[in-house]
Design a protein around this motif. Structure first.
Motif, short mmCIF file in Angstrom:
data_model
loop_
_atom_site.label_atom_id
_atom_site.label_comp_id
_atom_site.label_asym_id
_atom_site.label_seq_id
_atom_site.Cartn_x
_atom_site.Cartn_y
_atom_site.Cartn_z
N GLN B 134 -15.29 2.96 95.32
CA GLN B 134 -14.03 3.58 95.70
C GLN B 134 -14.07 5.09 95.39
OE1 GLN B 134 -10.46 2.75 93.44
NE2 GLN B 134 -9.34 2.24 95.31
N GLN B 135 -14.59 5.38 94.22
CA GLN B 135 -14.73 6.77 93.79
C GLN B 135 -15.54 7.56 94.83
OE1 GLN B 135 -13.24 7.60 90.90
NE2 GLN B 135 -13.67 9.77 91.26
N LYS B 136 -16.68 6.95 95.21
CA LYS B 136 -17.60 7.57 96.17
C LYS B 136 -16.90 7.77 97.52
CE LYS B 136 -21.94 6.39 97.98
NZ LYS B 136 -22.83 5.24 98.20
N LEU B 137 -16.17 6.75 97.92
CA LEU B 137 -15.48 6.79 99.22
C LEU B 137 -14.41 7.87 99.23
CD1 LEU B 137 -15.72 4.97 101.78
CD2 LEU B 137 -13.69 3.80 100.98
N MET B 138 -13.72 8.02 98.10
CA MET B 138 -12.68 9.03 97.99
C MET B 138 -13.26 10.44 98.07
SD MET B 138 -9.75 7.54 97.65
CE MET B 138 -8.45 8.10 96.54
N GLU B 139 -14.40 10.62 97.41
CA GLU B 139 -15.04 11.94 97.41
C GLU B 139 -15.56 12.31 98.79
OE1 GLU B 139 -18.03 11.64 94.39
OE2 GLU B 139 -16.52 11.51 92.80
N GLU B 140 -16.17 11.33 99.44
CA GLU B 140 -16.75 11.58 100.77
C GLU B 140 -15.69 11.71 101.84
OE1 GLU B 140 -19.53 8.49 101.56
OE2 GLU B 140 -20.91 9.13 99.99
N ALA B 141 -14.78 10.73 101.87
CA ALA B 141 -13.79 10.67 102.95
C ALA B 141 -12.53 11.47 102.61
CB ALA B 141 -13.42 9.22 103.23
N ALA B 143 -8.89 12.78 101.76
CA ALA B 143 -7.55 12.45 102.22
C ALA B 143 -7.47 12.32 103.74
CB ALA B 143 -6.55 13.50 101.73
N LYS B 144 -8.57 12.58 104.42
CA LYS B 144 -8.56 12.56 105.88
C LYS B 144 -8.48 11.13 106.45
CE LYS B 144 -13.55 12.43 107.06
NZ LYS B 144 -13.71 11.01 107.13
N GLN B 145 -8.25 10.17 105.55
CA GLN B 145 -8.23 8.78 105.99
C GLN B 145 -7.11 8.47 106.98
OE1 GLN B 145 -8.35 6.76 102.34
NE2 GLN B 145 -10.53 7.13 102.10
N GLN B 146 -7.53 8.08 108.16
CA GLN B 146 -6.57 7.67 109.17
C GLN B 146 -6.86 6.23 109.54
OE1 GLN B 146 -7.49 11.11 111.64
NE2 GLN B 146 -5.27 11.51 111.76
N VAL B 147 -5.82 5.53 109.98
CA VAL B 147 -5.97 4.09 110.23
C VAL B 147 -7.06 3.74 111.24
CG1 VAL B 147 -3.64 3.45 109.50
CG2 VAL B 147 -4.07 4.09 111.89
N ASP B 148 -7.46 4.72 112.07
CA ASP B 148 -8.50 4.41 113.06
C ASP B 148 -9.89 4.89 112.65
OD1 ASP B 148 -7.93 7.04 113.30
OD2 ASP B 148 -7.73 7.05 115.50
N SER B 149 -10.06 5.18 111.36
CA SER B 149 -11.40 5.54 110.89
C SER B 149 -12.00 4.39 110.10
CB SER B 149 -11.33 6.79 110.01
OG SER B 149 -11.00 6.45 108.68
N PRO B 150 -13.31 4.13 110.25
CA PRO B 150 -13.97 3.05 109.51
C PRO B 150 -13.77 3.20 108.00
CG PRO B 150 -15.44 3.94 111.18
CD PRO B 150 -14.23 4.82 111.18
N ASP B 151 -13.71 4.44 107.51
CA ASP B 151 -13.52 4.66 106.08
C ASP B 151 -12.19 4.08 105.60
OD1 ASP B 151 -15.93 5.84 105.50
OD2 ASP B 151 -15.21 7.87 105.92
N PHE B 152 -11.18 4.18 106.46
CA PHE B 152 -9.89 3.59 106.10
C PHE B 152 -10.03 2.07 105.92
CE2 PHE B 152 -6.16 1.25 107.60
CZ PHE B 152 -5.26 1.60 106.62
N SER B 153 -10.72 1.42 106.86
CA SER B 153 -10.93 -0.03 106.76
C SER B 153 -11.70 -0.39 105.50
CB SER B 153 -11.69 -0.53 108.00
OG SER B 153 -10.87 -0.41 109.14
N SER B 154 -12.73 0.39 105.20
CA SER B 154 -13.50 0.12 103.98
C SER B 154 -12.61 0.25 102.76
CB SER B 154 -14.66 1.11 103.86
OG SER B 154 -15.55 0.94 104.94
N TYR B 155 -11.76 1.27 102.78
CA TYR B 155 -10.86 1.52 101.66
C TYR B 155 -9.90 0.35 101.46
CZ TYR B 155 -7.53 3.86 98.64
OH TYR B 155 -6.72 4.18 97.59
N VAL B 156 -9.40 -0.15 102.57
CA VAL B 156 -8.44 -1.26 102.54
C VAL B 156 -9.06 -2.53 101.94
CG1 VAL B 156 -7.40 -2.94 104.13
CG2 VAL B 156 -6.85 -0.51 104.34
N THR B 157 -10.27 -2.86 102.35
CA THR B 157 -10.91 -4.06 101.82
C THR B 157 -11.29 -3.86 100.35
OG1 THR B 157 -13.08 -3.36 102.64
CG2 THR B 157 -11.80 -4.80 104.06
N LEU B 158 -11.75 -2.66 100.03
CA LEU B 158 -12.07 -2.35 98.63
C LEU B 158 -10.85 -2.49 97.73
CD1 LEU B 158 -14.39 0.75 98.05
CD2 LEU B 158 -14.47 -1.48 96.92
N ALA B 159 -9.71 -2.05 98.24
CA ALA B 159 -8.49 -2.12 97.45
C ALA B 159 -8.20 -3.57 97.05
CB ALA B 159 -7.31 -1.54 98.23
N LEU B 160 -8.37 -4.50 97.99
CA LEU B 160 -8.15 -5.90 97.65
C LEU B 160 -9.23 -6.41 96.71
CD1 LEU B 160 -6.26 -8.32 98.09
CD2 LEU B 160 -7.87 -9.12 99.82
#
Lengths: 186, 186
Positions: B134-141, B143-160
């Motif tokens: 999650q840390q890595k994803l936050m640094e790379e992606a 705040a630009k996370q939008q619902v139509d980006s793969p990073d957003f989907s990864s973030y969502v599954t990681l959160a669960l």
DNA sequence: TCCCTCATGTAAAAGGTTACATGATTTA
DNA sequence: TAAATCATGTAACCTTTTACATGAGGGA
């Protein structure tokens, strides 16, 4: 011995049941985290019988078909007791909704909102059912819960079930909200 | 189409992979909640190919065996997009440790403590791995996370995944503590 | 009359794991 | 020299789901 076999022994260690009753119990997941259908249960009971882990007696009924009532044997109870704390790998979870979420970036936002709101609702409903069960268990068993009473075990599994449904329903709601907010932002 | 097929399409929709690479990815659960072995993946890729949902090209290598790199087709992407939000039943969970907990009242308390402390540790370790991701994803992606980006989907599954491991490890700890306290009470 | 519940099974198909099979290159 | 990694597959087995199969009694 299969996991299903131990699931059945786990129920029979508490009280005797017929195959049909076991099948009814395992429609709703036992301990919130295992289920099976009658087509799997009947053959498994036959195997447990063959291994001497259960016995059955035929109970004749007038207004319903006769039934076989299964009872756990001392050998069955021993096998179950050993299995409960035997070393075990971390089971890997499979969840289709989360797998879908992994590709949610491709989805139509409105369809995504509908899917996740629907599942939120279902998990809230399951949460309410578990909470009602917990309430009932607390009233019946009260504070007399000791680690060697079946009620304690039921309470322990219910506690995880409730935590799980709460987490899952809130996650669904949160996912839906992300799409709802993105929708109004446009 | 099988769920595994969609899992593979979900990975290939993000970038092309060989069968071997897909198998590596699916050792650790994709989106925290799905996994598969190479023996299941290779035949499934052949089926996806036969249905025109993926293509593959042979990539020759000098220092390693040649590999088949799979690419999703427009038809594959459409099928995946449709599946992601299609109506779905609530999947029933199976978890052997919780099933065991249901018969924990029979167990030897010391053995129970050992089992649950062991699993607590393993889930804490998984939690740490997920948090690092999650840390890595936050640094790379960021705040630009939008619902139509793969990073957003990864973030969502990681959160669960993170919520799940936190809940599960705390539950294991709590169960172990119940037995520890019962032990000192005697 | 038709469907639901009670009651017990079997059979076929699908999904998943373990083991079998091969072979080159790199690292310890 | 032995083990690990890269790379792709098949076969046998086990588990689970779906469907087939039968039959009595009660309620709408």
């Amino acid at each position: 011995m299969t996991t299903l076999g131990y699931a059945l022994l786990g129920l029979l260690a508490r009280e005797p049941f017929s195959g049909y009753e076991l099948a009814q119990k395992m429609k709703a997941p036992i301990g919130c985290f295992w289920h099976a259908k009658h087509s799997q249960i009947y053959p498994e009971l036959a195997k447990l019988k063959a291994q001497g882990l259960v016995n059955h007696e035929l109970v004749e009924q007038q207004e319903h078909p006769d039934k076989k009532v299964y009872t756990i044997t001392p050998a069955g109870r021993d096998a179950l007791r050993q299995w409960v704390t035997a070393p075990m790998e971390v089971p890997h979870v499979r969840d289709e909704l989360v797998l879908r979420a992994y590709s949610l970036w491709l989805a139509d936002p409105q369809a995504a909102i509908l899917l996740f709101r629907t599942h939120e609702q279902r998990h809230v409903e399951q949460l309410r059912r578990y909470e009602a069960l917990q309430q009932k268990l607390m009233e019946e068993a009260g504070a007399k819960q000791q680690v060697d009473s079946p009620d304690f075990s039921s309470y322990v599994t219910l506690a995880l079930g409730i935590g799980y449904e709460r987490l899952y329903s809130e996650w669904c709601r949160w996912v839906a909200e992300q799409f709802e907010q993105a929708d109004t932002t446009l």
